[in-house]
Design a protein around this motif. Structure first.
Motif, PDB file in Angstrom:
ATOM      1  N   TYR A 142       8.145  -1.990  -9.864  1.00  0.00           N
ATOM      2  CA  TYR A 142       7.395  -2.379  -8.665  1.00  0.00           C
ATOM      3  C   TYR A 142       6.325  -1.322  -8.455  1.00  0.00           C
ATOM      4  CZ  TYR A 142       6.876  -4.324  -3.904  1.00  0.00           C
ATOM      5  OH  TYR A 142       6.420  -4.940  -2.744  1.00  0.00           O
ATOM      6  N   VAL A 143       5.052  -1.729  -8.586  1.00  0.00           N
ATOM      7  CA  VAL A 143       3.926  -0.810  -8.479  1.00  0.00           C
ATOM      8  C   VAL A 143       3.085  -1.204  -7.270  1.00  0.00           C
ATOM      9  CG1 VAL A 143       1.839   0.046  -9.610  1.00  0.00           C
ATOM     10  CG2 VAL A 143       3.904  -0.411 -10.965  1.00  0.00           C
ATOM     11  N   ILE A 144       2.764  -0.215  -6.453  1.00  0.00           N
ATOM     12  CA  ILE A 144       2.049  -0.467  -5.205  1.00  0.00           C
ATOM     13  C   ILE A 144       0.566  -0.165  -5.376  1.00  0.00           C
ATOM     14  CG2 ILE A 144       1.837   0.219  -2.775  1.00  0.00           C
ATOM     15  CD1 ILE A 144       4.843   0.942  -2.901  1.00  0.00           C
ATOM     16  N   LYS A 145      -0.266  -1.078  -4.933  1.00  0.00           N
ATOM     17  CA  LYS A 145      -1.716  -0.882  -4.928  1.00  0.00           C
ATOM     18  C   LYS A 145      -2.099   0.023  -3.748  1.00  0.00           C
ATOM     19  CE  LYS A 145      -2.572  -5.633  -6.541  1.00  0.00           C
ATOM     20  NZ  LYS A 145      -3.165  -6.930  -6.143  1.00  0.00           N
ATOM     21  N   PRO A 146      -3.119   0.870  -3.891  1.00  0.00           N
ATOM     22  CA  PRO A 146      -3.863   1.153  -5.130  1.00  0.00           C
ATOM     23  C   PRO A 146      -3.044   2.032  -6.073  1.00  0.00           C
ATOM     24  CG  PRO A 146      -4.632   2.567  -3.374  1.00  0.00           C
ATOM     25  CD  PRO A 146      -3.631   1.635  -2.751  1.00  0.00           C
TER      26      PRO A 146
END
Length: 234
Positions: free
Chosen positions: A95-99
């Motif tokens: 799970y990668v959060i922007k930015p």
């Protein structure tokens, strides 16, 4: 590798597609959940945004996991702990959060691919054994778990964690070892990913003692007793 990119923001999609293409991957970009479901079987990897026009991304993730187990990373602006936990429990591999930094995302893609590309399960878990504790049976080769004879559906990563513990039932596995073996990164110690997946195993099996916490160190397969004799009454 053929990547299915589910992203409704044109600029973000272009940046991701360019970064992936530079690494030799082909990309199919879709905007709607219906398109993602149509093309997911062609993909070797999925990058999924949660803000879609026709369906919430978490609902799409759950639907995708009913039809395939393709490696999948959520890439989203949603940073609330609840969303992260729901995404991991629904079956996201990361799970990668922007930015985010593009190099970091590409490294995470490589890590997930490397981990899932290992043909042999950890610690020889593909040896055909079935490990029992109480009324819980873990089939290491078949990748199934039953409780009281009824199959329990775990996500791929939940099963990987349980299989690692079941492969050597008496051994205690440190958090660092589990993160390294299952996530491919021992430095995710500050992440709640492992805790979320352990909680998922306990909740889905209904056996809180199936995974035993060794405070300050790691986890161990719990001893639930001998369990019922599977041949009893025959």
């Amino acid at each position: 590798m053929h990547v299915l990119l589910v992203e409704d923001d044109d600029r973000m999609a272009q940046a991701l597609a360019t970064a992936l293409a530079r690494r030799g991957h082909t990309v199919r970009r879709v905007v709607r959940a219906a398109e993602a479901l149509r093309h997911v079987r062609e993909a070797g990897f999925v990058l999924l945004d949660l803000g879609l026009p026709d369906l919430d991304g978490l609902d799409l993730l759950r639907k995708l996991r009913t039809v395939c187990q393709v490696p999948l990373i959520v890439v989203t602006a949603r940073s609330e702990e609840r969303d992260i936990v729901q995404g991991l429990r629904a079956g996201a591999d990361d799970y990668v959060i922007k930015p985010f930094r593009m190099a970091e995302l590409m490294a995470r893609v490589d890590t997930v691919r490397r981990r899932l590309g290992r043909l042999a399960p950890p610690d020889g878990t593909g040896d055909g054994r079935q490990v029992r504790t109480g009324d819980v049976a873990v089939d290491l080769a078949g990748r199934t778990v039953t409780v009281g004879g009824a199959e329990v559906r775990l996500t791929r990563r939940e099963f990987d964690v349980l299989a690692l513990l079941a492969a050597q039932p008496g051994d205690v596995r440190s958090r660092e070892e589990i993160l390294d073996r299952i996530w491919g990164d021992a430095f995710l110690g500050s992440s709640r990913s492992l805790d979320v997946h352990v909680a998922g195993i306990r909740a889905k099996t209904g056996r809180a003692g199936l995974v035993r916490t060794i405070r300050g160190y790691g986890y161990q397969l719990g001893d639930l007793g001998p369990g019922p004799d599977p041949d009893a009454g025959r």
